[in-house]
Design an enzyme around this catalytic site. Structure first.
Site, short mmCIF file in Angstrom:
data_model
loop_
_atom_site.label_atom_id
_atom_site.label_comp_id
_atom_site.label_asym_id
_atom_site.label_seq_id
_atom_site.Cartn_x
_atom_site.Cartn_y
_atom_site.Cartn_z
N ALA A 121 0.84 -1.21 0.00
CA ALA A 121 0.00 0.00 0.00
C ALA A 121 0.87 1.25 0.00
N GLU A 405 3.04 0.81 -11.41
CA GLU A 405 4.50 0.73 -11.24
C GLU A 405 5.21 1.91 -11.90
C1 LIG Z 1 12.66 -16.67 -15.77
C2 LIG Z 1 11.59 -16.59 -14.76
C3 LIG Z 1 10.32 -16.20 -15.43
C4 LIG Z 1 9.30 -16.02 -14.38
C5 LIG Z 1 8.08 -15.55 -15.03
C6 LIG Z 1 7.26 -14.94 -14.02
C7 LIG Z 1 6.49 -13.89 -14.69
C8 LIG Z 1 5.88 -13.06 -13.64
C9 LIG Z 1 5.13 -11.99 -14.32
C10 LIG Z 1 4.61 -11.09 -13.29
C11 LIG Z 1 3.69 -10.19 -13.95
C12 LIG Z 1 3.32 -9.16 -13.01
C13 LIG Z 1 1.95 -8.74 -13.30
C14 LIG Z 1 1.64 -7.61 -12.42
C15 LIG Z 1 0.26 -7.65 -11.96
C16 LIG Z 1 -0.26 -6.30 -11.65
C17 LIG Z 1 0.13 -5.80 -10.33
C18 LIG Z 1 0.01 -4.34 -10.28
C19 LIG Z 1 0.67 -3.89 -9.05
C20 LIG Z 1 0.91 -2.46 -9.05
C21 LIG Z 1 1.54 -1.93 -8.04
C22 LIG Z 1 1.90 -0.52 -7.97
O1 LIG Z 1 1.63 0.27 -8.83
S1 LIG Z 1 2.79 -0.06 -6.59
C23 LIG Z 1 3.04 1.64 -6.72
C24 LIG Z 1 4.02 1.99 -7.78
N1 LIG Z 1 4.36 3.37 -7.74
C25 LIG Z 1 5.28 3.89 -8.47
O2 LIG Z 1 5.89 3.23 -9.30
C26 LIG Z 1 5.57 5.32 -8.22
C27 LIG Z 1 6.43 5.93 -9.28
N2 LIG Z 1 7.30 6.91 -8.70
C28 LIG Z 1 8.56 6.63 -8.38
O3 LIG Z 1 9.04 5.51 -8.56
C29 LIG Z 1 9.32 7.75 -7.78
O4 LIG Z 1 8.58 8.69 -7.20
C30 LIG Z 1 10.23 8.42 -8.78
C31 LIG Z 1 11.28 7.40 -9.22
C32 LIG Z 1 9.49 8.95 -9.98
C33 LIG Z 1 10.91 9.58 -8.10
O5 LIG Z 1 11.27 9.21 -6.82
P1 LIG Z 1 11.83 10.25 -5.78
O6 LIG Z 1 10.94 11.44 -5.66
O7 LIG Z 1 12.17 9.54 -4.53
O8 LIG Z 1 13.11 10.64 -6.55
P2 LIG Z 1 14.10 11.84 -6.48
O9 LIG Z 1 13.69 12.86 -7.47
O10 LIG Z 1 14.33 12.24 -5.07
O11 LIG Z 1 15.44 11.09 -6.96
C34 LIG Z 1 15.54 10.57 -8.19
C35 LIG Z 1 16.82 9.78 -8.15
O12 LIG Z 1 16.53 8.53 -7.56
C36 LIG Z 1 16.88 7.52 -8.47
N3 LIG Z 1 15.96 6.42 -8.31
C37 LIG Z 1 14.62 6.48 -8.27
N4 LIG Z 1 14.11 5.25 -8.13
C38 LIG Z 1 15.16 4.42 -8.07
C39 LIG Z 1 15.27 3.00 -7.95
N5 LIG Z 1 14.19 2.24 -7.86
N6 LIG Z 1 16.49 2.47 -7.95
C40 LIG Z 1 17.59 3.24 -8.07
N7 LIG Z 1 17.55 4.59 -8.18
C41 LIG Z 1 16.35 5.15 -8.20
C42 LIG Z 1 16.74 8.16 -9.82
O13 LIG Z 1 17.44 7.47 -10.79
C43 LIG Z 1 17.31 9.51 -9.55
O14 LIG Z 1 18.71 9.41 -9.54
P3 LIG Z 1 19.60 10.66 -9.94
O15 LIG Z 1 20.99 10.13 -9.80
O16 LIG Z 1 19.28 11.77 -9.00
O17 LIG Z 1 19.25 10.99 -11.35
C1 LIG Z 2 -4.39 -1.51 -12.13
C2 LIG Z 2 -3.64 -0.72 -11.11
C3 LIG Z 2 -3.09 -1.37 -10.03
C4 LIG Z 2 -2.40 -0.65 -9.06
N1 LIG Z 2 -1.92 -1.30 -7.97
C5 LIG Z 2 -1.29 -0.60 -7.00
C6 LIG Z 2 -0.81 -1.26 -5.82
O1 LIG Z 2 -0.95 -2.46 -5.67
N2 LIG Z 2 -0.22 -0.52 -4.86
C7 LIG Z 2 -0.05 0.82 -4.99
O2 LIG Z 2 0.50 1.43 -4.08
N3 LIG Z 2 -0.48 1.46 -6.10
C8 LIG Z 2 -1.09 0.80 -7.10
N4 LIG Z 2 -1.53 1.44 -8.22
C9 LIG Z 2 -1.33 2.89 -8.35
C10 LIG Z 2 -0.27 3.25 -9.41
O3 LIG Z 2 1.00 2.86 -9.00
C11 LIG Z 2 -0.34 4.74 -9.70
O4 LIG Z 2 -1.61 5.03 -10.22
C12 LIG Z 2 0.76 5.13 -10.66
O5 LIG Z 2 2.02 5.08 -10.04
C13 LIG Z 2 0.54 6.52 -11.28
O6 LIG Z 2 0.42 7.48 -10.31
P1 LIG Z 2 -0.79 8.53 -10.28
O7 LIG Z 2 -2.05 7.77 -10.31
O8 LIG Z 2 -0.51 9.43 -9.14
O9 LIG Z 2 -0.68 9.33 -11.62
P2 LIG Z 2 -0.30 10.86 -11.78
O10 LIG Z 2 1.11 11.04 -11.36
O11 LIG Z 2 -1.30 11.73 -11.17
O12 LIG Z 2 -0.37 10.98 -13.36
C14 LIG Z 2 -1.28 11.81 -14.08
C15 LIG Z 2 -0.51 12.45 -15.27
O13 LIG Z 2 0.47 13.33 -14.77
C16 LIG Z 2 1.72 13.07 -15.40
N5 LIG Z 2 2.81 13.35 -14.46
C17 LIG Z 2 2.83 13.15 -13.12
N6 LIG Z 2 4.02 13.49 -12.61
C18 LIG Z 2 4.78 13.92 -13.63
C19 LIG Z 2 6.12 14.38 -13.73
N7 LIG Z 2 6.90 14.49 -12.67
N8 LIG Z 2 6.58 14.73 -14.95
C20 LIG Z 2 5.78 14.62 -16.04
N9 LIG Z 2 4.50 14.17 -16.00
C21 LIG Z 2 4.01 13.83 -14.82
C22 LIG Z 2 1.66 11.60 -15.78
O14 LIG Z 2 2.55 11.31 -16.85
C23 LIG Z 2 0.19 11.45 -16.16
O15 LIG Z 2 0.04 11.80 -17.50
C24 LIG Z 2 -2.24 0.75 -9.20
C25 LIG Z 2 -2.78 1.39 -10.32
C26 LIG Z 2 -3.47 0.68 -11.27
C27 LIG Z 2 -4.06 1.40 -12.43
#
Ligand SMILES: CCCCCCCCCCCCCCCCCCC/C=C/C(=O)SCCNC(=O)CCNC(=O)[C@H](O)C(C)(C)COP(=O)(O)OP(=O)(O)OC[C@H]1O[C@@H](n2cnc3c(N)ncnc32)[C@H](O)[C@@H]1OP(=O)(O)O
Ligand SMILES: Cc1cc2nc3c(=O)[nH]c(=O)nc-3n(C[C@H](O)[C@H](O)[C@H](O)COP(=O)(O)OP(=O)(O)OC[C@H]3O[C@@H](n4cnc5c(N)ncnc54)[C@H](O)[C@@H]3O)c2cc1C
Length: 642
Positions: A121, A405
């Site tokens: 979460a 993700e």
């Molecule tokens: C052979 C084996 C086969 C096996 C086969 C198995 C197959 C299995 C298949 C599986 C299928 C999966 C199916 C999935 C099912 C669906 C599930 C859905 C579940 C969904 C879950 C979610 O969505 S969870 C929530 C996800 N949320 C996000 O992803 C949020 C996105 N935002 C971010 O990640 C961050 O906010 C950010 C990266 C955009 C910014 O982070 P932050 O604000 O902290 O950054 P800063 O600006 O302070 O710093 C940036 C700086 O950090 C570096 N950095 C960021 N992230 C990372 C990292 N993860 N690792 C290393 N470094 C990282 C970044 O590069 C920047 O570096 P600089 O040097 O400063 O440039």
């Molecule tokens: C099917 C599904 C499953 C999920 N499962 C999980 C889960 O298990 N756990 C969990 O924690 N979350 C989960 N999520 C949430 C998901 O990880 C977020 O929705 C996703 O990371 C996008 O964030 P947001 O919704 O805040 O989009 P926003 O960031 O609000 O995006 C809206 C728009 O703003 C733009 N934008 C935002 N920030 C920037 C930026 N810095 N620069 C340029 N453009 C920007 C985006 O590109 C996009 O066009 C799930 C979502 C979905 C749809």
């Protein structure tokens, strides 16, 4: 070919064995087609099968093998999700990577035995992307040695986590950790949400389902609020970060190490996307080899629609992409497992490379998968629009990957940061410091492409052309960015002004990686027949992809107009070459009918009989006259007749 797709002869054989066992176990089959069920019925059906699987899994698969688990999941539970989808995909990986040995001993065996169900979460109603602005707080209470979790306002509600709404009783919750009024940023905590006996939410917890979505509706994505909810200090996941009883904070070896559960999914989801793309294409290509419509030669009978070049052009480049994604995905999983092992022993030096690679791949692969599935649906004409094809469900699930993700644009910008840093190294004469994935940025390229001039060069000239355009766009976008800063623009403003160009660079870099992964795989193949078939597919891939990005190579004259004609001709040549193998190239993925869940795409090819039978089984056809007619339409018509 199945061995190439799934990684080895053994894996392909195991998949067949697993499918055969499941075929013999009717209790694991859908009791009726999923499109005819309500959301509640689907959730019930999925839970029913899940509990049988928990009992019988050991008889069907090796439960410690992720590939076998995933196959079992796809066959029995399907892609619409299940009540424990997040348990395996994020909860256990988060505990495995971020909990200390002691914490793992306490929680992991219980999670693996399925005594508890967990999720991840993180996202909130107000923020998903920008993790620094999450609002849930975990404030350390020195007196009781507890963290107090709190949701200060509505935008701080956790919103979206899968299976949070109704199924999970635990979660890894990401909250801003505050100790002695200092905010240490987002950290993961193990949190019990529901009573283990009654499954009722614990006092201080507000929890529920967020409602139906575009697809993936068996998963109860949920909301969660905390009202000053207390957990022990030792529930902070402490493999990398620690908080002592007196509130002393010990920082992790890498600032983003707590993001590992996201990187896990980004790495693993690529093959998941490839499978969904191949499934949709399997349905569409089988159907296209049954469906006859129109004539090419008026003196001949109607042709299978797969004979039309437009149909081939619509489907075959995506077949090549499905293979390319599968191969690139397999490489990425290997790299991820390696980096994870290193990370666990304290070496975090590869994390940046892995983050950049997975950020780009997740974005390009999910977007192109969505495109390919939608084209597959349209390629089935009217029947593609029916849920009998099941393609719209596959599309709905796959396209979610563009958002979860990390939203695609945002993740491309993450890769762009890495590319810009690499460009700075090139510009300052430090190309030797470039990592292997970007080493080409430091290599001087020829003035023009030799694509049509060295006929037996394998794919070298193509790779060089992809490298050229990727390098040029990266350096151009970086120049634009540095230029704006030199003119006095603030870094963040300059970045935003260049972000479309930066994301173009990220896409080109990622597409280069995908091409290279495909070439690497084809070069490794020993079996001559398989190599030949995949070489044709690779030819189509490199030519189609290059045509798609040709404007970048035309801009500086690297490719000429006549070379473009050559590339186009190659596309048409390979469409024709692939046609005889098209159905086999998809049947090689060996999806069973149970797994595909498509009436249109069944192996037997009896499309029309199957469709008619399916339509007759629709609940609407149980009676000839619906109550909506007796209650409303009939009286309306009668009234109008008076
Ligand atoms: C052979 C084996 C086969 C096996 C086969 C198995 C197959 C299995 C298949 C599986 C299928 C999966 C199916 C999935 C099912 C669906 C599930 C859905 C579940 C969904 C879950 C979610 O969505 S969870 C929530 C996800 N949320 C996000 O992803 C949020 C996105 N935002 C971010 O990640 C961050 O906010 C950010 C990266 C955009 C910014 O982070 P932050 O604000 O902290 O950054 P800063 O600006 O302070 O710093 C940036 C700086 O950090 C570096 N950095 C960021 N992230 C990372 C990292 N993860 N690792 C290393 N470094 C990282 C970044 O590069 C920047 O570096 P600089 O040097 O400063 O440039
Ligand atoms: C099917 C599904 C499953 C999920 N499962 C999980 C889960 O298990 N756990 C969990 O924690 N979350 C989960 N999520 C949430 C998901 O990880 C977020 O929705 C996703 O990371 C996008 O964030 P947001 O919704 O805040 O989009 P926003 O960031 O609000 O995006 C809206 C728009 O703003 C733009 N934008 C935002 N920030 C920037 C930026 N810095 N620069 C340029 N453009 C920007 C985006 O590109 C996009 O066009 C799930 C979502 C979905 C749809």
């Amino acid at each position: 070919m199945a061995a190439q797709i799934w990684g080895s002869e053994k894996r392909a054989r195991r998949r067949r064995e697993i499918s055969a066992k499941i075929a013999q176990m009717p209790e694991l089959h859908d009791s009726k087609p999923l499109p005819f069920m309500t959301r509640e019925e689907k959730i019930m059906e999925s839970a029913r099968k899940l509990t049988i699987l928990t009992e019988k899994m050991g008889q069907i698969i090796d439960p410690t093998d992720p590939a076998e688990l995933y196959h079992l999941n796809n066959e029995v539970l399907g892609l619409e999700g299940n009540p424990m989808a997040l348990h395996g995909v994020m909860f256990i990986p988060a505990l495995s990577a971020q909990a200390s040995d002691e914490q793992q001993a306490k929680w992991l065996p219980r999670a693996l035995r399925r005594e508890i169900i967990g999720t991840y979460a993180q996202t909130e109603l107000g923020h998903g992307t920008n993790l620094q602005n999450l609002e849930t707080t975990a404030t350390y209470d020195l007196a009781t040695q507890e963290f107090v979790l709190h949701t200060p306002q509505i935008t701080a509600l956790k919103w979206w986590p899968g299976n949070l709404g109704k199924s999970s009783n635990y979660a890894v919750v990401v909250a801003h950790m505050i100790i002695k009024a200092k905010n240490y940023g987002p950290h993961p905590f193990m949190v019990q949400l529901r009573d283990e006996k009654t499954h009722e939410p614990l006092p201080g917890i507000t929890i529920g389902d967020i409602g139906p979505k575009m697809a993936y509706n068996i998963v109860d994505n949920g909301f969660l609020g905390f009202n000053k909810y207390r957990i022990p200090r030792t529930n902070l996941l402490m493999r990398h970060t620690k908080v002592e009883a007196d509130g002393t904070y010990i920082k992790p070896p890498h600032a983003k190490i707590n993001y590992s559960a996201m990187v896990h999914v980004r790495a693993y989801m690529l093959t998941g996307q490839a499978i969904m793309l191949a499934s949709a294409l399997n349905i569409a290509t089988r159907y296209s080899s049954v469906r006859r419509q129109g004539q090419i030669d008026k003196s001949q009978p109607e042709v299978k629609v797969l004979e039309y070049q437009t149909q081939q052009h619509r489907l075959f480049p995506s077949i090549a992409r499905a293979y390319a994604f599968q191969f690139a995905g397999a490489e990425t999983v290997k790299l991820y497992e390696h980096v994870l092992k290193e990370m666990k022993s304290g070496n975090v030096s590869l994390m940046a490379d892995l983050h950049a690679l997975t950020s780009g791949l997740k974005s390009v692969v999910t977007y192109q998968t969505g495109e390919g599935i939608e084209q597959a649906r349209m390629a089935c004409g009217g029947h593609g629009y029916s849920m009998a094809s099941y393609i719209s469900e596959i599309y709905g699930v796959a396209i979610g990957g563009c958002t979860y993700e990390g939203e695609n644009m945002v993740m491309l910008l993450q890769l762009a940061r890495y590319l810009v840093k690499s460009a700075a190294l090139v510009k300052s004469g430090q190309s030797s410091k470039l990592g292997p994935l970007v080493a080409y940025l430091g290599v001087k390229s020829e003035p023009t492409s030799l694509i049509d001039r060295i006929p037996n060069s394998g794919f070298t000239e193509y790779v060089k052309t992809f490298q050229h355009v990727s390098k040029r766009q990266t350096l151009k976008a970086a120049d634009m960015f540095f230029g704006l800063m030199e003119k006095g623009e603030k870094r963040e403003i300059a970045w935003n002004k260049c972000s479309v160009e930066l994301n173009r660079a990220s896409r080109l870099h990622t597409r280069l990686f995908i091409v290279e992964a495909f070439v690497r795989r084809v070069n490794e193949i020993a079996d001559i027949r398989i190599k030949e078939a995949l070489t044709d597919l690779l030819h189509l891939h490199v030519n189609y992809e290059l045509l798609d990005i040709a404007s970048y190579a035309l801009e500086d004259g690297f490719l000429s107009a006549s070379q473009l004609d050559y590339i186009r001709d190659q596309v048409y040549l390979y469409l024709g070459k692939i046609r005889p193998n098209a159905v086999s190239l998809l049947d090689s993925w060996e999806f069973s009918d149970i797994e595909l869940r498509s009436v249109l795409g069944r192996r037997d090819g009896n499309v029309y009989e199957n469709l008619f039978k399916w339509a007759k089984s629709s609940p609407l056809n149980k009676t000839d006259v619906l109550s909506s007619v007796t209650q409303y339409l009939k009286p309306m018509m009668e009234k109008a007749r008076l």
